[in-house]
Write an enzyme that holds these catalytic residues in place. Structure first.
Site, mmCIF file in Angstrom:
data_model
loop_
_atom_site.group_PDB
_atom_site.id
_atom_site.type_symbol
_atom_site.label_atom_id
_atom_site.label_comp_id
_atom_site.label_asym_id
_atom_site.label_seq_id
_atom_site.Cartn_x
_atom_site.Cartn_y
_atom_site.Cartn_z
ATOM 1 N N ILE A 120 59.159 -41.581 15.939
ATOM 2 C CA ILE A 120 59.851 -40.475 15.249
ATOM 3 C C ILE A 120 59.256 -40.245 13.854
ATOM 4 O O ILE A 120 58.951 -39.119 13.472
ATOM 5 C CB ILE A 120 61.361 -40.776 15.158
ATOM 6 C CG1 ILE A 120 61.964 -40.736 16.563
ATOM 7 C CG2 ILE A 120 62.074 -39.771 14.252
ATOM 8 C CD1 ILE A 120 63.367 -41.266 16.681
ATOM 9 N N LYS A 148 60.348 -51.643 6.519
ATOM 10 C CA LYS A 148 61.142 -52.614 5.742
ATOM 11 C C LYS A 148 60.781 -54.067 6.061
ATOM 12 O O LYS A 148 60.747 -54.908 5.167
ATOM 13 C CB LYS A 148 62.636 -52.474 6.066
ATOM 14 C CG LYS A 148 63.281 -51.203 5.662
ATOM 15 C CD LYS A 148 64.732 -51.212 6.060
ATOM 16 C CE LYS A 148 64.949 -51.232 7.564
ATOM 17 N NZ LYS A 148 64.692 -49.991 8.252
ATOM 18 N N GLY A 191 73.312 -39.997 18.465
ATOM 19 C CA GLY A 191 71.986 -40.453 18.027
ATOM 20 C C GLY A 191 71.964 -40.880 16.564
ATOM 21 O O GLY A 191 70.903 -41.132 15.996
ATOM 22 N N ASP A 213 70.133 -54.296 7.705
ATOM 23 C CA ASP A 213 69.243 -53.217 7.273
ATOM 24 C C ASP A 213 69.370 -53.009 5.756
ATOM 25 O O ASP A 213 68.367 -52.916 5.039
ATOM 26 C CB ASP A 213 69.609 -51.930 8.029
ATOM 27 C CG ASP A 213 68.806 -50.737 7.570
ATOM 28 O OD1 ASP A 213 67.633 -50.646 7.949
ATOM 29 O OD2 ASP A 213 69.343 -49.912 6.807
ATOM 30 N N LYS A 249 66.656 -53.836 2.505
ATOM 31 C CA LYS A 249 66.331 -52.871 1.444
ATOM 32 C C LYS A 249 66.600 -53.444 0.060
ATOM 33 O O LYS A 249 65.809 -53.248 -0.864
ATOM 34 C CB LYS A 249 67.122 -51.580 1.655
ATOM 35 C CG LYS A 249 66.614 -50.801 2.872
ATOM 36 C CD LYS A 249 67.569 -49.725 3.288
ATOM 37 C CE LYS A 249 67.074 -49.004 4.533
ATOM 38 N NZ LYS A 249 68.081 -48.138 5.121
#
Lengths: 160, 337
Positions: free
Chosen positions: B10, B124, B206, B220, B224
């Site tokens: 993507i 990441k 999605g 996640d 970061k």
């Protein structure tokens, strides 16, 4: 001069009640500013009081007497003394002895408000607590939250 | 400037679309003629050092799912071999992230530095796991290493702190760095729905991935804030050092309780020179940190500029490509000077 930031309950006679321990101690009051338009998040009325310079013992005793009357001494000479802390707790709050949880918090600060919801006997419940605490004891309280969280499987959601 | 695009999912497709869309603008405004010399995916690569046809590459990928099917210039060459052998200035690394080992992306970046190519990454994993090793490799080879897209998507965070706020001492950064968790909490609060129902709906739309573990567990966000700790605060930490709690235990009732005292609940990542924390926090409803839906937000506490807040889209193909493009322009200007 000593500058006191007080927070009073919003009901008749509270201002007079708050000035009593100061005048009883023989301290001169230079000014009183009642800030009705700037209410705190929990609906208290902030009052700024300027008094003459006092020795530490006398000041300490005045503050103790004010706190006995449910007056929050938020700041002394712009230095934050007390804070009102909001937290939300998630877990089996009642089943894990809610009284013990409150007692342990009360050893460091004071739980002044508790709101509990139990949507289902099996599901986890949620509670909102307001705690008044000396600024310098905040870390101690957070450490106690961590301890209780581990022991009782509770999640303490603290302020950002 | 020639680039090698590693990863054609993507984000990779978004990068090509953004380059295609902005090619004239980049030439006119910055004198930057971007050519894509190679595109790599799991199937192999398409290579043309004179510049691939980007629309054709996107069409081939869309229709066959394999870039190795690119007419005449498609091949089965291994990614490391492509990075090592193709003549290019920059490797744009946007392959799938692995926040446990950082591989294979970490090896791709090291190979790029070894063969004297600058690196722009949105990945990441390797940054959270091996930040120091990667930065050292870039410095040793006197190459640029930029990774704005790895934190907060289109939102400027790293470059804002390092460049725009240069001279300031950044004392604290806190904010919402994951759009999926923000979407879930916003929806739970607005519609009084439980976590599982909203997660399922987010997956159908999605917004959440089929395996949402990394988002909802806070991993996640943790990756970061580790990147921010290492790149802005000069620390040397990994995800294991983060005090971590996700949002899976948040109930609609907890949100009602928070609302009663004028707060909401958000998954907040916070980093200082000592603190490294990701957990649900009470945020005052009138705070600039109370942003809704999939938005991300970061608040910087600085010594000179005081509080600075940035809000933006934290994910999405074109949005992430925007951060990558700004890094590419910066490298171009650095080379020029």
């Amino acid at each position: 001069m000593i500058f006191l930031d007080l927070e009073l309950k919003d009901s008749p006679g509270e201002l007079l009640k708050a000035l009593q321990p100061i005048s009883s101690a023989g301290a001169n009051i230079f000014s009183v500013i009642h800030m009705r338009e700037n209410k705190t998040r929990d609906g208290r009325v902030p009052v700024k009081v300027v008094i003459e310079k006092l020795n530490d013992n006398l000041l300490h005793s005045i503050i103790e007497n004010l706190e006995k009357l449910d007056v929050i001494v938020a700041k002394i000479n712009e230095k934050r003394k007390k804070i009102n802390l909001e937290i939300v707790v998630v877990g089996h709050i009642v089943d894990t002895d809610v009284l013990d949880t409150i007692d342990r918090i009360n050893e460091i600060g004071t739980v002044v408000d508790l709101d509990l919801t139990m949507p289902d006997p099996i599901a986890e419940s949620s509670a909102r607590m307001r705690i008044t605490i000396d600024n310098e004891k905040l870390k101690e309280l957070y450490d106690e939250f961590d301890k209780i969280a581990k022991e009782k499987g509770l999640l303490f959601i603290k302020s950002c | 400037m020639k680039i090698i695009l590693v990863g054609f999912g993507i984000i990779g497709k978004g990068v090509l679309k953004a380059i295609n869309l902005k090619s004239e603008h980049l030439k006119k405004k910055y004198g930057l003629d971007l050519k894509v010399a190679a595109i790599c995916d799991r199937s192999g690569a398409a290579i043309d050092e004179e510049g691939l046809d980007l629309e054709l590459a996107l069409k081939v990928k869309e229709e066959t799912r394999k870039i190795s099917n690119y007419p005449e210039k498609g091949c089965k060459m291994d990614i490391l071999e492509v990075i090592g052998s193709v003549n290019a200035d920059v490797v744009v690394e946007v392959s799938p992230t692995n926040i446990e080992t950082g591989e294979p992306a970490k090896s791709y970046m090291l190979k790029a530095f070894e063969t004297k190519k600058h690196v722009v990454s949105a990945n990441k994993g390797p940054l959270a796991v091996s930040f120091k090793e990667l930065v050292t490799a870039a410095e040793k080879n006197k190459l640029c290493f930029r990774y704005e897209a790895s934190v907060g998507g289109a939102m400027p965070i790293i470059n804002l702190a390092k460049e725009t706020l240069a001279g300031n001492d950044v004392k604290l950064i806190k904010g919402i760095l994951n759009g999926t968790t923000n979407y879930i909490l916003t929806k739970m609060e607005k519609e009084q729905l439980d976590f599982d129902t909203v997660l399922k709906e987010a997956q159908e739309l999605g917004i959440a991935e089929t395996n949402p573990h990394q988002d909802i567990s806070g991993l996640d966000t943790a990756a970061k804030i580790v990147i921010l700790a290492n790149s802005i605060f000069g620390r040397d930490v990994t995800i294991k050092d983060v005090n971590l709690e996700g949002i899976t235990r948040i109930t609609p009732e907890a949100l009602v309780m928070a609302n009663k005292s004028g707060h909401t609940i958000k998954l907040i990542g916070e980093v200082t020179d000592k603190k490294l924390e990701v957990c649900p926090k009470l945020v005052p409803v009138d705070s600039p940190l109370n942003v809704m839906g999939c938005l991300n937000v970061a608040m910087f506490d600085t010594d000179l500029a005081n509080d600075i807040v940035v809000v933006g889209t934290g994910a999405g193909d074109i949005e992430t490509a925007s951060a990558i493009l700004s890094d590419l322009i910066n490298i171009h200007q650095t080379i020029k000077n």
